[in-house]
Design an enzyme around this catalytic site. Structure first.
Site, PDB file in Angstrom:
ATOM      1  N   HIS A  42      -7.063  10.626 -15.718  1.00  0.00           N
ATOM      2  CA  HIS A  42      -7.667  11.378 -16.823  1.00  0.00           C
ATOM      3  C   HIS A  42      -6.819  12.574 -17.255  1.00  0.00           C
ATOM      4  O   HIS A  42      -6.962  13.071 -18.361  1.00  0.00           O
ATOM      5  CB  HIS A  42      -9.112  11.786 -16.507  1.00  0.00           C
TER       6      HIS A  42
ATOM      7  N   LYS B   5      -5.774  14.553 -21.416  1.00  0.00           N
ATOM      8  CA  LYS B   5      -5.981  15.954 -21.804  1.00  0.00           C
ATOM      9  C   LYS B   5      -5.044  16.293 -22.961  1.00  0.00           C
ATOM     10  O   LYS B   5      -3.866  15.956 -22.944  1.00  0.00           O
ATOM     11  CB  LYS B   5      -5.665  16.884 -20.620  1.00  0.00           C
TER      12      LYS B   5
ATOM     13  N   ARG C  12     -25.335  -3.130  -8.613  1.00  0.00           N
ATOM     14  CA  ARG C  12     -26.174  -3.963  -7.745  1.00  0.00           C
ATOM     15  C   ARG C  12     -27.612  -3.472  -7.731  1.00  0.00           C
ATOM     16  O   ARG C  12     -28.541  -4.244  -7.534  1.00  0.00           O
ATOM     17  CB  ARG C  12     -25.580  -3.975  -6.337  1.00  0.00           C
TER      18      ARG C  12
ATOM     19  N   ASP D  30      -5.156  12.748  -3.409  1.00  0.00           N
ATOM     20  CA  ASP D  30      -6.161  13.036  -4.436  1.00  0.00           C
ATOM     21  C   ASP D  30      -5.537  13.595  -5.717  1.00  0.00           C
ATOM     22  O   ASP D  30      -5.991  13.284  -6.807  1.00  0.00           O
ATOM     23  CB  ASP D  30      -7.177  14.036  -3.863  1.00  0.00           C
TER      24      ASP D  30
ATOM     25  N   HIS E 260      -2.015  12.863 -10.603  1.00  0.00           N
ATOM     26  CA  HIS E 260      -1.910  13.877 -11.655  1.00  0.00           C
ATOM     27  C   HIS E 260      -0.563  14.605 -11.639  1.00  0.00           C
ATOM     28  O   HIS E 260       0.091  14.754 -12.663  1.00  0.00           O
ATOM     29  CB  HIS E 260      -3.016  14.930 -11.519  1.00  0.00           C
TER      30      HIS E 260
ATOM     31  N   LYS F  75      -7.489  23.270  -2.707  1.00  0.00           N
ATOM     32  CA  LYS F  75      -8.899  23.538  -2.976  1.00  0.00           C
ATOM     33  C   LYS F  75      -9.213  24.949  -2.494  1.00  0.00           C
ATOM     34  O   LYS F  75      -8.529  25.481  -1.638  1.00  0.00           O
ATOM     35  CB  LYS F  75      -9.774  22.530  -2.229  1.00  0.00           C
TER      36      LYS F  75
ATOM     37  N   LYS G 279      -8.950   5.974 -10.367  1.00  0.00           N
ATOM     38  CA  LYS G 279      -8.216   6.433  -9.184  1.00  0.00           C
ATOM     39  C   LYS G 279      -9.203   6.513  -8.016  1.00  0.00           C
ATOM     40  O   LYS G 279     -10.397   6.634  -8.272  1.00  0.00           O
ATOM     41  CB  LYS G 279      -7.567   7.783  -9.450  1.00  0.00           C
TER      42      LYS G 279
HETATM   43  N1  LIG Z   1     -17.128  11.153  -9.900  1.00  0.00           N
HETATM   44  C1  LIG Z   1     -16.007  11.655 -10.366  1.00  0.00           C
HETATM   45  O1  LIG Z   1     -15.953  12.768 -10.895  1.00  0.00           O
HETATM   46  C2  LIG Z   1     -14.728  10.872 -10.288  1.00  0.00           C
HETATM   47  C3  LIG Z   1     -13.545  11.461 -10.725  1.00  0.00           C
HETATM   48  C4  LIG Z   1     -12.359  10.716 -10.691  1.00  0.00           C
HETATM   49  C5  LIG Z   1     -12.392   9.424 -10.212  1.00  0.00           C
HETATM   50  N2  LIG Z   1     -13.545   8.884  -9.764  1.00  0.00           N
HETATM   51  C6  LIG Z   1     -13.521   7.502  -9.293  1.00  0.00           C
HETATM   52  O2  LIG Z   1     -14.406   6.754 -10.115  1.00  0.00           O
HETATM   53  C7  LIG Z   1     -15.067   5.762  -9.351  1.00  0.00           C
HETATM   54  C8  LIG Z   1     -16.544   5.929  -9.515  1.00  0.00           C
HETATM   55  O3  LIG Z   1     -16.937   7.220  -9.112  1.00  0.00           O
HETATM   56  P1  LIG Z   1     -18.442   7.609  -8.782  1.00  0.00           P
HETATM   57  O4  LIG Z   1     -18.414   9.026  -8.364  1.00  0.00           O
HETATM   58  O5  LIG Z   1     -19.330   7.181  -9.879  1.00  0.00           O
HETATM   59  O6  LIG Z   1     -18.678   6.680  -7.504  1.00  0.00           O
HETATM   60  P2  LIG Z   1     -19.991   6.392  -6.691  1.00  0.00           P
HETATM   61  O7  LIG Z   1     -21.145   7.137  -7.248  1.00  0.00           O
HETATM   62  O8  LIG Z   1     -19.652   6.506  -5.247  1.00  0.00           O
HETATM   63  O9  LIG Z   1     -20.134   4.808  -6.922  1.00  0.00           O
HETATM   64  C9  LIG Z   1     -20.460   4.189  -8.140  1.00  0.00           C
HETATM   65  C10 LIG Z   1     -21.311   2.973  -7.896  1.00  0.00           C
HETATM   66  O10 LIG Z   1     -20.562   1.926  -7.295  1.00  0.00           O
HETATM   67  C11 LIG Z   1     -21.456   1.036  -6.647  1.00  0.00           C
HETATM   68  N3  LIG Z   1     -20.934   0.644  -5.334  1.00  0.00           N
HETATM   69  C12 LIG Z   1     -20.880   1.386  -4.203  1.00  0.00           C
HETATM   70  N4  LIG Z   1     -20.317   0.689  -3.200  1.00  0.00           N
HETATM   71  C13 LIG Z   1     -20.036  -0.530  -3.697  1.00  0.00           C
HETATM   72  C14 LIG Z   1     -19.461  -1.698  -3.153  1.00  0.00           C
HETATM   73  N5  LIG Z   1     -19.036  -1.761  -1.888  1.00  0.00           N
HETATM   74  N6  LIG Z   1     -19.331  -2.780  -3.958  1.00  0.00           N
HETATM   75  C15 LIG Z   1     -19.730  -2.737  -5.245  1.00  0.00           C
HETATM   76  N7  LIG Z   1     -20.288  -1.659  -5.810  1.00  0.00           N
HETATM   77  C16 LIG Z   1     -20.427  -0.570  -5.050  1.00  0.00           C
HETATM   78  C17 LIG Z   1     -22.759   1.776  -6.474  1.00  0.00           C
HETATM   79  O11 LIG Z   1     -23.710   1.155  -7.309  1.00  0.00           O
HETATM   80  P3  LIG Z   1     -24.646  -0.031  -6.789  1.00  0.00           P
HETATM   81  O12 LIG Z   1     -24.877   0.167  -5.340  1.00  0.00           O
HETATM   82  O13 LIG Z   1     -25.871   0.116  -7.634  1.00  0.00           O
HETATM   83  O14 LIG Z   1     -23.890  -1.285  -7.099  1.00  0.00           O
HETATM   84  C18 LIG Z   1     -22.469   3.174  -6.975  1.00  0.00           C
HETATM   85  O15 LIG Z   1     -23.543   3.741  -7.682  1.00  0.00           O
HETATM   86  C19 LIG Z   1     -14.537   5.920  -7.941  1.00  0.00           C
HETATM   87  O16 LIG Z   1     -13.454   5.043  -7.763  1.00  0.00           O
HETATM   88  C20 LIG Z   1     -14.034   7.349  -7.890  1.00  0.00           C
HETATM   89  O17 LIG Z   1     -12.993   7.502  -6.949  1.00  0.00           O
HETATM   90  C21 LIG Z   1     -14.710   9.577  -9.802  1.00  0.00           C
END
Ligand SMILES: NC(=O)c1ccc[n+]([C@@H]2O[C@H](COP(=O)([O-])OP(=O)(O)OC[C@H]3O[C@@H](n4cnc5c(N)ncnc54)[C@H](OP(=O)(O)O)[C@@H]3O)[C@@H](O)[C@H]2O)c1
Length: 498
Positions: A176, A180, A39, A233, A238, A338, A146
């Site tokens: 993920h 691995k 967005r 989590d 996993h 953790k 996830k």
């Molecule tokens: N980060 C990790 O290491 C990790 C590991 C495993 C799983 N995950 C999963 O992967 C997904 C993404 O992780 P992330 O850390 O990148 O998440 P994030 O930074 O919280 O969110 C990614 C993007 O989603 C958009 N967003 C936020 N709220 C929204 C809403 N209500 N509707 C539509 N878009 C929205 C935002 O972009 P805009 O506001 O620009 O649209 C934000 O930059 C999550 O489901 C997380 O649980 C992440």
């Protein structure tokens, strides 16, 4: 490939570096195109610069200018608006342009890298915008991150909603851990070797331990963790995947549905724990301030986004029984936490002791010990990360006149046995999805079976909140609460120290 939520952390840290690595080793064609969608407004140039930084900072392989130039030519950015009628027009135009200019031929991979609460609205909106249908001869696949729901009911609801827009074959639920190398090697270890499988059952295995220990705390994701906790989590996804792989029967071939059928069969055989029994089958913990590698670290309640009186679990230990002929009477003990003393994911298979030890008299015994106690049981230790490898522990005679026995290890280390570097889990999984191979992704019924087990525990926990006077109950830098050790001792067993 369209990444929704491309302005977020996962895209920059994992997804684009993985895609760059695939491009660098020639696994994707030159026309491969990545459209970052979110967005927030961003130009193509700003998006490319941000992604370049991600590859340089987090990539497995060094950025090479010529490869980057080629890869970046296919990197685009498109904004969308979830609330407007024409909110996806910009994205549609970008996709059509990619088909025209780069020969992407209408094939789309949609990656939902948004917070979980955006998945259902996004599905609905993409469906209405006509972006989920597969034209003849093309594919549209969707990868869902996830957490997949927060209990059985919400996971089912999410599956039902996804199925309004996609058929199951289009849906790739990513875990993920399955990407691995070491997890895939568990399948090879079990089913490509003749010597272990005959021992792989209740007759020879006393019990199995699966530990996923993290050194890190909540790393700024306190508010997410307050909602999730260790069970949701790590265990539901996993660890339950590891249980399925360790316990399943051999599939007759490696086709996706064959493998997934066997995993689901195993998960269905996991004995349900009645919520009233949740407390006797589990231990919850939360860390207080402590030391990791000699450095002071704050307690969970002092982390940003965490309530000062939070009772959220950062540690869980569980006992799981499997009701089938292979495993009846051989429990699986699971734990994750953790702020443990070190990062370690390992599976320990403890074999039964010899039925009678002819050496009993020759081993000095502690007062009150039974003779067999002089010899440690055989262990097979499968290290998933770090120090990836496998160790077999067995008793050997200590050189000398006396007959004394000590445990020794036979070791296989990935790092020294192979020259090839392991690809990152996301590289493998993204490529599999592009190739249409869902073997390493969780099927609808797999996710629901894992939730069935975990939801009963969550229900039991909700009915019996932790004792406030005993929470937090382990200092950071220790292997969890005392209760976790007592939990094992009650069964006459002990956790292996990684
Ligand atoms: N980060 C990790 O290491 C990790 C590991 C495993 C799983 N995950 C999963 O992967 C997904 C993404 O992780 P992330 O850390 O990148 O998440 P994030 O930074 O919280 O969110 C990614 C993007 O989603 C958009 N967003 C936020 N709220 C929204 C809403 N209500 N509707 C539509 N878009 C929205 C935002 O972009 P805009 O506001 O620009 O649209 C934000 O930059 C999550 O489901 C997380 O649980 C992440």
């Amino acid at each position: 490939m369209v990444i929704f939520g491309a302005s977020g952390d996962l895209t920059k840290r994992k997804l684009v570096p993985a895609l760059y690595a695939l491009a660098a080793e020639g696994s994707v064609p030159d026309g491969f195109t990545v459209i970052g969608a979110a967005r927030s407004p961003l130009s193509d140039e700003e998006f490319r610069a941000d992604m370049r930084e991600g590859v340089e900072k987090y990539g497995r392989i060094h950025l090479r200018e010529d490869v980057w130039e080629r890869f970046a030519a296919g990197l685009r950015y498109a904004t969308y608006n979830m609330d407007a009628e024409d909110g996806f027009d910009h994205l549609k135009q970008a996709l059509e342009a990619a088909d025209r200019e780069r020969g992407t031929a209408g094939n789309r991979l949609l990656y939902f890298s948004t917070p979980p609460n955006a998945v259902m609205p996004l599905t609905d909106r993409l469906n209405t915008a006509g972006l989920t249908t597969q034209a003849p001869g093309t594919f549209v696949r969707v990868i869902i991150e996830k957490p997949f729901g927060r209990d059985l009911a919400t996971a089912r609801e999410l599956n039902t909603r996804l199925h309004t827009a996609f058929v199951e074959e289009q849906i790739y639920r990513i875990d993920h851990y399955l990407g691995k190398e070491t997890v895939q090697n568990l399948l090879v270890f079990r089913f490509a070797n003749g010597i272990f499988e005959p021992l792989w059952n209740r007759q020879y295995i006393d019990h199995v331990q699966i530990t996923v220990a993290e050194e890190i705390g909540v790393e700024g994701r306190g508010s997410y963790y307050e909602e999730a906790g260790a069970l949701r989590d790590i265990v539901q996804n996993h660890i339950m995947q590891l249980v399925a792989i360790m316990g399943m029967e051999a599939p007759s071939n490696f086709q996706a549905e064959m493998v997934r059928d066997e995993k689901v069969k195993l998960l269905r055989a996991v004995r349900p724990i009645h919520p009233d029994d949740a407390l006797s089958h589990s231990v919850r913990g939360q860390y207080s301030a402590g030391y990791i590698n000699g450095q002071p670290v704050p307690g969970y309640r002092d982390e940003r986004g965490v309530a000062p009186d939070s009772l959220r679990e950062t540690f869980v230990a569980l006992k799981l029984d499997i009701d089938n002929w292979r495993w009846a009477g051989t429990p699986f003990y699971l734990r994750t936490g953790k702020r443990m003393p070190k990062r370690s994911t390992e599976i320990v298979i403890q074999f039964r002791r010899v039925p009678h030890s002819p050496f009993a008299g020759s081993v000095p015994l502690a007062a009150g010990a039974v003779p067999e106690d002089g010899i440690d049981p055989n262990l097979l230790i499968l290290r998933i990360q770090p120090d990836e490898g496998i160790s077999l522990r067995f008793g050997a005679k200590i050189p000398g006149q006396a007959l004394r026995i000590e445990s020794v290890n036979m070791d296989f280390m990935y790092g020294t046995a192979f020259r090839e570097q392991s690809p990152d889990a996301y590289e493998r999984l993204l490529l599999d999805c592009m190739l249409g191979d869902p073997t390493l992704f969780a099927r609808e019924d797999e996710v629901e079976e894992a939730w069935r087990f975990c939801t009963a525990i969550l229900d039991g926990w909700r009915a019996h909140p932790p004792d406030r006077t005993n929470s937090p109950n382990y200092p950071a830098g220790t292997w969890g609460p005392e209760e976790s050790h007592a939990f094992m001792a009650r069964d006459g067993r002990a956790w292996h120290v990684p």
